[in-house]
Each structure stands twice: as C-alpha cells, then as structure tokens.
Design an enzyme around this catalytic site. Structure first.
Site, PDB file in Angstrom:
ATOM      1  N   GLU A  64       0.835  -1.191   0.000  1.00 41.63           N
ATOM      2  CA  GLU A  64       0.000   0.000   0.000  1.00 41.63           C
ATOM      3  C   GLU A  64       0.876   1.250   0.000  1.00 41.63           C
ATOM      4  O   GLU A  64       1.925   1.281   0.627  1.00 41.63           O
ATOM      5  CB  GLU A  64      -0.915   0.008   1.233  1.00 41.63           C
ATOM      6  N   HIS A  80      -4.567   6.500   0.883  1.00 39.87           N
ATOM      7  CA  HIS A  80      -3.756   5.290   0.788  1.00 39.87           C
ATOM      8  C   HIS A  80      -4.335   4.420  -0.306  1.00 39.87           C
ATOM      9  O   HIS A  80      -5.433   4.676  -0.802  1.00 39.87           O
ATOM     10  CB  HIS A  80      -3.624   4.576   2.135  1.00 39.87           C
ATOM     11  N   HIS A 133      -5.202   0.572  -2.144  1.00 43.22           N
ATOM     12  CA  HIS A 133      -5.532  -0.845  -2.007  1.00 43.22           C
ATOM     13  C   HIS A 133      -5.226  -1.473  -3.359  1.00 43.22           C
ATOM     14  O   HIS A 133      -6.116  -1.586  -4.190  1.00 43.22           O
ATOM     15  CB  HIS A 133      -7.018  -1.030  -1.681  1.00 43.22           C
ATOM     16  N   ASP A 143      -8.629  -0.195   8.652  1.00 44.54           N
ATOM     17  CA  ASP A 143      -8.886   1.212   8.297  1.00 44.54           C
ATOM     18  C   ASP A 143      -9.960   1.810   9.196  1.00 44.54           C
ATOM     19  O   ASP A 143      -9.818   2.917   9.703  1.00 44.54           O
ATOM     20  CB  ASP A 143      -9.373   1.317   6.844  1.00 44.54           C
TER      21      ASP A 143
HETATM   22 ZN   LIG Z   1      -6.922   0.461   3.654  1.00 47.62          ZN
END
Ligand SMILES: [Zn+2]
Length: 133
Positions: A26, A84, A86, A97
């Site tokens: 990530e 961020h 994925h 999260d």
């Molecule tokens: Zn995440």
C-alpha cells in the site's frame, strides 16, 4: 462534517501512479488544502513513506507526516485528509482502516483496484463525494 472532496486531475494521476509504483504494497500520503463548509479542497497530494510496508495496512512515516503538517500550516493550509492505496482490493475501508479512522477524523481517500472513493468517520463510516476538478 465534510461531504465532498474536490481534487485536481493531476493529483488523482499522482495517487494512481503511486498505487502502481508501490504494488503489491500500500502507498500513502497526505492531502493538503483548505476546508470550506462541508467541502474539502485538495490543492496538493503529497506522498509519505509507508513505514509498515504491508499489503494490508499502512502507517505514515511520523516525521514526514509532521513536516507536511508544518509546511501546510506555514502557508495557511491544512492537512485535510490522508490517502492510501488498495492495490489488490476495492476502495472500501478495511477493518483495520475503520479502527484507525475512528482516531483520525479527517477525509480518508482510498485508491483501490476499482477506482477512488473517500470517507469520513462520523459515528461510523460515511461516504464522501469525490469531485475531480
Ligand atoms: Zn486500507
């Protein structure tokens, strides 16, 4: 409560490029700009090192995060959110999260394998409209 986030095409492209470059891990960063009522206006997406470097979670490098806050403040802006990626799943907050969002009440922009979505925590996860501008 923030209900929409406006972000420039070039910042969307930058985040997309970060997603590709950091695969399968990530990538993460901060969104710098201003808040006007219920709208967050992103003027700059700034990548921050993911110190966790895992496929399922991220952690912003504390020093870079702090510096970004400082820089934003100096120019009369703020960190309106974080982003961020994925790389192999959809742009939906993971359990990790969700738990982290509760303690970090700003806009969470997630770039997933199926596109980009944004959320805020307000007694639960709420969707924020992403507007490209
Ligand atoms: Zn995440």
């Amino acid at each position: 409560m923030i209900t929409e986030i406006r972000i420039l095409r070039c910042d969307i492209e930058l985040i997309q490029a970060e997603l590709e470059a950091n695969k399968p891990y990530e990538a993460c960063g901060v969104l710098i700009g201003t808040v006007n009522g219920s709208t967050a206006l992103v003027e700059k997406a700034q990548p921050v090192t993911n110190v966790k470097r895992t496929r399922r979670s991220f952690e912003l490098d504390p020093k870079e995060h702090y510096n970004a806050w400082n820089e934003a403040e100096k120019s009369g802006k703020e960190v309106v959110g974080i982003y961020h990626t994925h790389p192999v799943s959809s742009a939906v907050p993971s359990l990790w999260d969700r738990e982290t969002m509760e303690n970090a009440p700003s806009v969470w922009l997630i770039a997933g394998a199926d596109g980009m979505r944004a959320y805020v925590w307000e007694n639960g996860v709420r969707a924020v409209k992403v507007i490209e501008c």
